[in-house]
Scaffold this motif. Structure first.
Motif, short mmCIF file in Angstrom:
data_model
loop_
_atom_site.label_atom_id
_atom_site.label_comp_id
_atom_site.label_asym_id
_atom_site.label_seq_id
_atom_site.Cartn_x
_atom_site.Cartn_y
_atom_site.Cartn_z
N THR A 176 28.77 -37.73 100.29
CA THR A 176 27.74 -36.91 100.91
C THR A 176 27.86 -35.51 100.33
N GLY A 177 26.89 -34.68 100.59
CA GLY A 177 26.96 -33.30 100.11
C GLY A 177 26.08 -33.07 98.91
N ASP A 178 26.45 -32.09 98.10
CA ASP A 178 25.63 -31.68 96.96
C ASP A 178 25.53 -32.73 95.86
N ALA A 179 26.60 -33.48 95.64
CA ALA A 179 26.61 -34.49 94.58
C ALA A 179 26.50 -35.88 95.18
N ASP A 180 26.19 -36.84 94.33
CA ASP A 180 26.04 -38.23 94.77
C ASP A 180 27.31 -39.04 94.58
N LEU A 181 28.07 -38.71 93.54
CA LEU A 181 29.29 -39.44 93.21
C LEU A 181 30.42 -38.47 92.93
N LEU A 182 31.63 -38.91 93.19
CA LEU A 182 32.82 -38.16 92.81
C LEU A 182 33.67 -39.10 91.97
N ALA A 183 33.94 -38.68 90.73
CA ALA A 183 34.70 -39.51 89.80
C ALA A 183 36.05 -38.86 89.51
N LYS A 184 37.08 -39.68 89.52
CA LYS A 184 38.40 -39.25 89.07
C LYS A 184 38.50 -39.70 87.62
N VAL A 185 38.83 -38.75 86.75
CA VAL A 185 38.81 -39.00 85.32
C VAL A 185 40.17 -38.69 84.71
N ALA A 186 40.60 -39.50 83.76
CA ALA A 186 41.83 -39.26 83.00
C ALA A 186 41.43 -38.91 81.57
N ALA A 187 42.08 -37.88 81.01
CA ALA A 187 41.75 -37.45 79.64
C ALA A 187 43.01 -36.96 78.93
N LYS A 188 42.92 -36.87 77.60
CA LYS A 188 44.06 -36.41 76.81
C LYS A 188 44.30 -34.92 76.98
N ASP A 189 43.21 -34.16 76.98
CA ASP A 189 43.28 -32.70 77.02
C ASP A 189 41.89 -32.18 77.37
N PRO A 190 41.73 -30.84 77.49
CA PRO A 190 40.41 -30.31 77.85
C PRO A 190 39.29 -30.71 76.89
N ALA A 191 39.57 -30.78 75.61
CA ALA A 191 38.54 -31.18 74.64
C ALA A 191 38.12 -32.63 74.88
N ASP A 192 39.07 -33.49 75.19
CA ASP A 192 38.76 -34.88 75.49
C ASP A 192 37.96 -34.98 76.78
N LEU A 193 38.32 -34.18 77.77
CA LEU A 193 37.57 -34.14 79.02
C LEU A 193 36.12 -33.71 78.77
N HIS A 194 35.94 -32.76 77.87
CA HIS A 194 34.59 -32.31 77.50
C HIS A 194 33.80 -33.47 76.90
N ARG A 195 34.45 -34.26 76.04
CA ARG A 195 33.80 -35.44 75.45
C ARG A 195 33.37 -36.42 76.54
N VAL A 196 34.26 -36.68 77.51
CA VAL A 196 33.95 -37.61 78.60
C VAL A 196 32.79 -37.08 79.44
N THR A 197 32.82 -35.81 79.74
CA THR A 197 31.74 -35.20 80.52
C THR A 197 30.41 -35.31 79.78
N ASN A 198 30.42 -35.06 78.48
CA ASN A 198 29.19 -35.20 77.69
C ASN A 198 28.70 -36.64 77.68
N ALA A 199 29.62 -37.60 77.66
CA ALA A 199 29.22 -39.02 77.72
C ALA A 199 28.54 -39.31 79.06
N MET A 200 29.04 -38.70 80.12
CA MET A 200 28.41 -38.88 81.43
C MET A 200 27.00 -38.30 81.42
N LEU A 201 26.88 -37.10 80.89
CA LEU A 201 25.58 -36.42 80.89
C LEU A 201 24.56 -37.11 79.99
N ALA A 202 25.03 -37.91 79.04
CA ALA A 202 24.12 -38.63 78.15
C ALA A 202 23.52 -39.87 78.82
N ILE A 203 24.01 -40.22 79.98
CA ILE A 203 23.52 -41.41 80.69
C ILE A 203 22.21 -41.08 81.40
#
Length: 160
Positions: free
Chosen positions: A102-129
């Motif tokens: 509930t609240g401002d967002a619809d989903l809350l995802a827990k994500v594992a990444a190598k480093d901040p750059a990898d997290l950025h890649r994962v976030t961009n993959a999400m936004l491409a959906i």
């Protein structure tokens, strides 16, 4: 979804004992708890088959997989493409847990990444959906308390 039964005091004792010794056999559990071996076996079988016990793979720490960074990403999705967007998000392996919220967002995802750059890649993959409108990311600095159920099991077992 499986129909889970409620954990009773004996189930809780079995689980607490296994938490202390994950290699315990049915026979050793039977002796430790003073319960018939067949009862222990039947209880364990039910706990696994009805989904009360999560798969063993959920105990693997992401650091051991080369993914030491944990982040929590709030995801807003278009209501008209909710099912499709959620299905596409499930295909991203770095998303290790996801909840509708509930609240401002619809989903809350827990994500594992190598480093901040990898997290950025994962976030961009999400936004491409298609259907993902925006994300908001919070990186975990340090795990202050891991997921736990021992205090809850102790309460059910009547220990506390």
């Amino acid at each position: 979804m499986l129909s889970m039964h409620l954990v009773d005091a004996l189930d809780a004792e079995i689980l607490l004992t296994l938490d202390q010794d994950s290699q315990a056999t049915v026979l050793s559990l039977s002796r430790t708890l003073g319960v018939a071996r067949n009862t222990i076996h039947a209880r364990l079988k039910r706990l696994v088959s009805d989904g009360t016990l999560a798969p063993f793979s959920q105990r693997v720490r992401t650091e051991a997989l080369g993914l030491p960074l944990t982040a929590f990403i709030s995801i807003s999705i278009s209501q008209s493409s909710s099912d499709e967007a959620t299905a596409a998000l499930r295909s991203i392996p770095e998303i290790i847990e996801m909840h509708a919220t509930t609240g401002d967002a619809d989903l809350l995802a827990k994500v594992a990444a190598k480093d901040p750059a990898d997290l950025h890649r994962v976030t961009n993959a999400m936004l491409a959906i298609a259907g993902v409108v925006r994300t908001s990311t919070a990186m975990s600095l340090v795990e202050v308390m891991p997921a736990r159920t021992v205090p809850l099991l102790e309460a059910v077992a009547g220990r506390k």
